[in-house]
Structures are given as structure tokens and as C-alpha cells.
Design a protein around this motif. Structure first.
Motif, PDB file in Angstrom:
ATOM      1  N   ALA A  19       6.241 -29.134  -3.475  1.00 52.32           N
ATOM      2  CA  ALA A  19       5.179 -28.858  -4.443  1.00 52.32           C
ATOM      3  C   ALA A  19       4.573 -27.473  -4.207  1.00 52.32           C
ATOM      4  O   ALA A  19       4.131 -26.815  -5.145  1.00 52.32           O
ATOM      5  N   MET A  20       4.567 -27.024  -2.954  1.00 48.04           N
ATOM      6  CA  MET A  20       3.985 -25.725  -2.620  1.00 48.04           C
ATOM      7  C   MET A  20       4.978 -24.578  -2.808  1.00 48.04           C
ATOM      8  O   MET A  20       4.628 -23.418  -2.611  1.00 48.04           O
ATOM      9  N   ALA A  21       6.196 -24.892  -3.198  1.00 44.82           N
ATOM     10  CA  ALA A  21       7.239 -23.870  -3.294  1.00 44.82           C
ATOM     11  C   ALA A  21       6.876 -22.744  -4.254  1.00 44.82           C
ATOM     12  O   ALA A  21       7.339 -21.621  -4.090  1.00 44.82           O
ATOM     13  N   GLY A  22       6.038 -23.033  -5.251  1.00 42.33           N
ATOM     14  CA  GLY A  22       5.657 -22.008  -6.216  1.00 42.33           C
ATOM     15  C   GLY A  22       4.601 -21.042  -5.715  1.00 42.33           C
ATOM     16  O   GLY A  22       4.321 -20.032  -6.370  1.00 42.33           O
ATOM     17  N   LEU A  23       4.007 -21.325  -4.563  1.00 41.96           N
ATOM     18  CA  LEU A  23       2.986 -20.431  -4.013  1.00 41.96           C
ATOM     19  C   LEU A  23       3.633 -19.167  -3.451  1.00 41.96           C
ATOM     20  O   LEU A  23       4.753 -19.213  -2.947  1.00 41.96           O
ATOM     21  N   PRO A  24       2.926 -18.051  -3.495  1.00 42.67           N
ATOM     22  CA  PRO A  24       3.439 -16.854  -2.815  1.00 42.67           C
ATOM     23  C   PRO A  24       3.634 -17.154  -1.317  1.00 42.67           C
ATOM     24  O   PRO A  24       2.895 -17.957  -0.735  1.00 42.67           O
ATOM     25  N   ASP A  25       4.586 -16.497  -0.707  1.00 48.88           N
ATOM     26  CA  ASP A  25       4.940 -16.775   0.693  1.00 48.88           C
ATOM     27  C   ASP A  25       3.751 -16.737   1.635  1.00 48.88           C
ATOM     28  O   ASP A  25       3.592 -17.613   2.477  1.00 48.88           O
ATOM     29  N   GLY A  26       2.913 -15.727   1.529  1.00 52.43           N
ATOM     30  CA  GLY A  26       1.769 -15.594   2.436  1.00 52.43           C
ATOM     31  C   GLY A  26       0.782 -16.738   2.299  1.00 52.43           C
ATOM     32  O   GLY A  26       0.273 -17.256   3.292  1.00 52.43           O
ATOM     33  N   GLU A  27       0.499 -17.144   1.060  1.00 53.48           N
ATOM     34  CA  GLU A  27      -0.418 -18.261   0.834  1.00 53.48           C
ATOM     35  C   GLU A  27       0.169 -19.562   1.360  1.00 53.48           C
ATOM     36  O   GLU A  27      -0.514 -20.356   1.998  1.00 53.48           O
ATOM     37  N   ARG A  28       1.449 -19.783   1.090  1.00 51.71           N
ATOM     38  CA  ARG A  28       2.108 -21.009   1.542  1.00 51.71           C
ATOM     39  C   ARG A  28       2.132 -21.081   3.066  1.00 51.71           C
ATOM     40  O   ARG A  28       1.864 -22.120   3.663  1.00 51.71           O
ATOM     41  N   ALA A  29       2.409 -19.960   3.725  1.00 49.40           N
ATOM     42  CA  ALA A  29       2.490 -19.954   5.188  1.00 49.40           C
ATOM     43  C   ALA A  29       1.148 -20.322   5.813  1.00 49.40           C
ATOM     44  O   ALA A  29       1.088 -21.124   6.749  1.00 49.40           O
ATOM     45  N   VAL A  30       0.052 -19.748   5.302  1.00 51.42           N
ATOM     46  CA  VAL A  30      -1.271 -20.069   5.847  1.00 51.42           C
ATOM     47  C   VAL A  30      -1.600 -21.541   5.589  1.00 51.42           C
ATOM     48  O   VAL A  30      -2.072 -22.246   6.482  1.00 51.42           O
ATOM     49  N   LEU A  31      -1.339 -22.018   4.375  1.00 60.25           N
ATOM     50  CA  LEU A  31      -1.635 -23.411   4.036  1.00 60.25           C
ATOM     51  C   LEU A  31      -0.855 -24.373   4.937  1.00 60.25           C
ATOM     52  O   LEU A  31      -1.416 -25.349   5.448  1.00 60.25           O
ATOM     53  N   GLU A  32       0.410 -24.084   5.174  1.00 56.86           N
ATOM     54  CA  GLU A  32       1.225 -24.934   6.050  1.00 56.86           C
ATOM     55  C   GLU A  32       0.622 -25.029   7.450  1.00 56.86           C
ATOM     56  O   GLU A  32       0.503 -26.109   8.015  1.00 56.86           O
ATOM     57  N   LEU A  33       0.267 -23.887   8.012  1.00 54.18           N
ATOM     58  CA  LEU A  33      -0.243 -23.880   9.382  1.00 54.18           C
ATOM     59  C   LEU A  33      -1.614 -24.538   9.492  1.00 54.18           C
ATOM     60  O   LEU A  33      -1.888 -25.247  10.460  1.00 54.18           O
ATOM     61  N   VAL A  34      -2.473 -24.352   8.498  1.00 48.90           N
ATOM     62  CA  VAL A  34      -3.822 -24.928   8.560  1.00 48.90           C
ATOM     63  C   VAL A  34      -3.797 -26.408   8.251  1.00 48.90           C
ATOM     64  O   VAL A  34      -4.394 -27.221   8.968  1.00 48.90           O
ATOM     65  N   VAL A  35      -3.099 -26.798   7.194  1.00 44.06           N
ATOM     66  CA  VAL A  35      -3.140 -28.195   6.761  1.00 44.06           C
ATOM     67  C   VAL A  35      -2.165 -29.069   7.544  1.00 44.06           C
ATOM     68  O   VAL A  35      -2.535 -30.114   8.055  1.00 44.06           O
ATOM     69  N   LEU A  36      -0.939 -28.638   7.642  1.00 46.21           N
ATOM     70  CA  LEU A  36       0.076 -29.497   8.254  1.00 46.21           C
ATOM     71  C   LEU A  36       0.083 -29.403   9.772  1.00 46.21           C
ATOM     72  O   LEU A  36       0.270 -30.397  10.458  1.00 46.21           O
ATOM     73  N   GLU A  37      -0.110 -28.194  10.299  1.00 42.66           N
ATOM     74  CA  GLU A  37      -0.078 -28.032  11.749  1.00 42.66           C
ATOM     75  C   GLU A  37      -1.472 -28.097  12.358  1.00 42.66           C
ATOM     76  O   GLU A  37      -1.631 -28.050  13.569  1.00 42.66           O
ATOM     77  N   GLN A  38      -2.494 -28.157  11.516  1.00 47.50           N
ATOM     78  CA  GLN A  38      -3.890 -28.321  11.917  1.00 47.50           C
ATOM     79  C   GLN A  38      -4.396 -27.189  12.812  1.00 47.50           C
ATOM     80  O   GLN A  38      -5.182 -27.413  13.734  1.00 47.50           O
ATOM     81  N   LEU A  39      -3.935 -25.982  12.515  1.00 47.65           N
ATOM     82  CA  LEU A  39      -4.493 -24.814  13.187  1.00 47.65           C
ATOM     83  C   LEU A  39      -5.746 -24.384  12.432  1.00 47.65           C
ATOM     84  O   LEU A  39      -5.904 -24.694  11.253  1.00 47.65           O
ATOM     85  N   THR A  40      -6.617 -23.670  13.081  1.00 48.56           N
ATOM     86  CA  THR A  40      -7.747 -23.071  12.379  1.00 48.56           C
ATOM     87  C   THR A  40      -7.205 -21.883  11.588  1.00 48.56           C
ATOM     88  O   THR A  40      -6.121 -21.359  11.913  1.00 48.56           O
ATOM     89  N   PRO A  41      -7.929 -21.421  10.580  1.00 48.94           N
ATOM     90  CA  PRO A  41      -7.455 -20.226   9.868  1.00 48.94           C
ATOM     91  C   PRO A  41      -7.274 -19.029  10.805  1.00 48.94           C
ATOM     92  O   PRO A  41      -6.339 -18.249  10.629  1.00 48.94           O
ATOM     93  N   SER A  42      -8.129 -18.900  11.805  1.00 46.88           N
ATOM     94  CA  SER A  42      -7.974 -17.794  12.758  1.00 46.88           C
ATOM     95  C   SER A  42      -6.696 -17.943  13.572  1.00 46.88           C
ATOM     96  O   SER A  42      -5.991 -16.958  13.827  1.00 46.88           O
ATOM     97  N   GLU A  43      -6.373 -19.159  14.004  1.00 46.90           N
ATOM     98  CA  GLU A  43      -5.136 -19.390  14.751  1.00 46.90           C
ATOM     99  C   GLU A  43      -3.918 -19.149  13.859  1.00 46.90           C
ATOM    100  O   GLU A  43      -2.909 -18.596  14.310  1.00 46.90           O
ATOM    101  N   ALA A  44      -4.013 -19.565  12.576  1.00 42.90           N
ATOM    102  CA  ALA A  44      -2.920 -19.318  11.638  1.00 42.90           C
ATOM    103  C   ALA A  44      -2.710 -17.815  11.475  1.00 42.90           C
ATOM    104  O   ALA A  44      -1.572 -17.350  11.396  1.00 42.90           O
ATOM    105  N   ALA A  45      -3.820 -17.075  11.435  1.00 47.16           N
ATOM    106  CA  ALA A  45      -3.719 -15.625  11.313  1.00 47.16           C
ATOM    107  C   ALA A  45      -2.951 -15.033  12.497  1.00 47.16           C
ATOM    108  O   ALA A  45      -2.092 -14.164  12.325  1.00 47.16           O
ATOM    109  N   VAL A  46      -3.230 -15.527  13.705  1.00 47.92           N
ATOM    110  CA  VAL A  46      -2.521 -15.059  14.896  1.00 47.92           C
ATOM    111  C   VAL A  46      -1.030 -15.373  14.780  1.00 47.92           C
ATOM    112  O   VAL A  46      -0.178 -14.525  15.037  1.00 47.92           O
ATOM    113  N   ALA A  47      -0.722 -16.619  14.375  1.00 47.98           N
ATOM    114  CA  ALA A  47       0.681 -17.030  14.265  1.00 47.98           C
ATOM    115  C   ALA A  47       1.434 -16.189  13.235  1.00 47.98           C
ATOM    116  O   ALA A  47       2.632 -15.941  13.396  1.00 47.98           O
TER     117      ALA A  47
END
Length: 183
Positions: free
Chosen positions: A124-152
Motif C-alpha cells: 500500500a505504501m509503494a506509491g509513496l516517494p522513497d524518502g517518505e516510505r523509508a522514514v515511515l517504515e523505520l518509525v512505524v514498523l521498526e518502532q524507531l523514533t524519527p531522530s533514530e530513523a534520521a540516523v539510519a
């Protein structure tokens, strides 16, 4: 014991402790993105080989070790996908894999089945731009904070927050996706 720069490459006990502490998280991360148990097993091994080789690059001041590890896993998965594009599907499926015993295969199939809803969310997220999808995956699915996602992802925390907001806004009209995504 937490990850210390250089320690993993020289201390087998430290590496084993790090591996045991994070193998389940890495397997979940990969199982959400890959639906073949053999590939998940191979990629998990590749991730920890990359960790062994690059432990000296970990900077505790820039984020948690799990955020760094997800960055390594993401890079490993991206490298595998690039490699697979260069090879024929048949050659890729037949070579370079160790045989899994029944227990390994069953465990990985259970993990893959458990992550089926997450794979549906990825579709369902495939239509998102790569950068948006990557942050959403790390924050929602991997439960990182947005700051940790930024580091990753190697981006600034403010950029991660903007991308996360845009991704959530885009997906807001898809209730079957957004049900499990905190707003």
C-alpha cells in the motif's frame, strides 16, 4: 554490554552477545521486506557480517545501536536487490544458499506468515516517494523514533519529521493501512 567501537571485531564474546541481542529484530526487519525464508536467512547472515566489518563506523552520539543496525540491514538489503537485478532469476534461486533444515524452514515460514500484514502495508505504501516510505517504515514498523530513523537514513531529524508527516498525510485515506499507524 552495549556496542563499543572496534570491540565487535576483536572480541568474539562481545560479537556473540550483540548477535543474540539483535538477531530477532534483524530477522523481523528482513521478514517484513522479503518473503523467501532462504533469502531472509542469507540476508541476516550478511547483515551481521557487515556489522563485523563496519563496527568501527558506529557513533553512539548519533543514535542507538539498533538504529545503526537497521541502517546496516537496509544497506545490505539494498545491495542484495541491486545484485539480484544483475543476475538471472534462475541462477539466483539455485546458487549460493545453504540448505535449511526443517526447523529453520518452519521457523522462517512462521516469521514470514506473521509479517504478512506488514508486507501488505508495504504494498500500500509503494506509491509513496522513497524518502517518505523509508522514514515511515523505520518509525512505524521498526518502532524507531524519527531522530533514530534520521540516523539510519543519513538525513537530518527535521527532514525525517517532514517526510513522516507527508507519508502519513498521503496514507490517511487508506484506513486499512492507517489503522495500525500512530498519527
Amino acid at each position: 554490554m552495549r556496542l563499543r567501537r572496534g570491540k565487535l571485531a576483536t572480541d568474539p564474546v562481545a560479537f556473540e552477545a550483540f548477535y543474540r541481542r539483535h538477531i530477532d529484530a534483524v530477522t523481523r526487519f528482513l521478514s517484513r521486506r522479503v518473503d523467501d525464508p532462504h533469502t531472509v536467512a542469507d540476508l541476516a547472515a550478511d547483515v551481521f557480517l557487515a556489522v563485523f566489518d563496519s563496527a568501527h563506523t558506529y557513533r553512539p552520539g548519533k543514535g542507538s545501536e539498533i538504529a545503526w543496525l537497521y541502517g546496516v540491514a537496509r544497506n545490505t538489503l539494498s545491495a542484495e536487490r541491486r545484485r539480484a537485478l544483475r543476475e538471472s532469476e534462475l541462477t539466483h534461486r539455485v546458487s549460493g544458499r545453504r540448505p535449511l533444515d526443517g526447523n529453520d524452514l518452519s521457523r522462517l515460514e512462521e516469521q514470514i506468515d506473521a509479517e504478512r500484514p506488514a508486507r501488505a502495508a508495504f504494498e500500500a505504501m509503494a506509491g509513496l516517494p522513497d524518502g517518505e516510505r523509508a522514514v515511515l517504515e523505520l518509525v512505524v514498523l521498526e518502532q524507531l523514533t524519527p531522530s533514530e530513523a534520521a540516523v539510519a537514513l543519513g538525513i537530518r531529524p527535521g527532514t525525517a519529521m517532514v517526510r513522516l508527516h507527508r507519508a502519513r498525510k498521503t496514507l490517511r485515506d487508506l484506513p486499512f493501512v492507517m489503522e495500525g499507524i500512530p498519527r
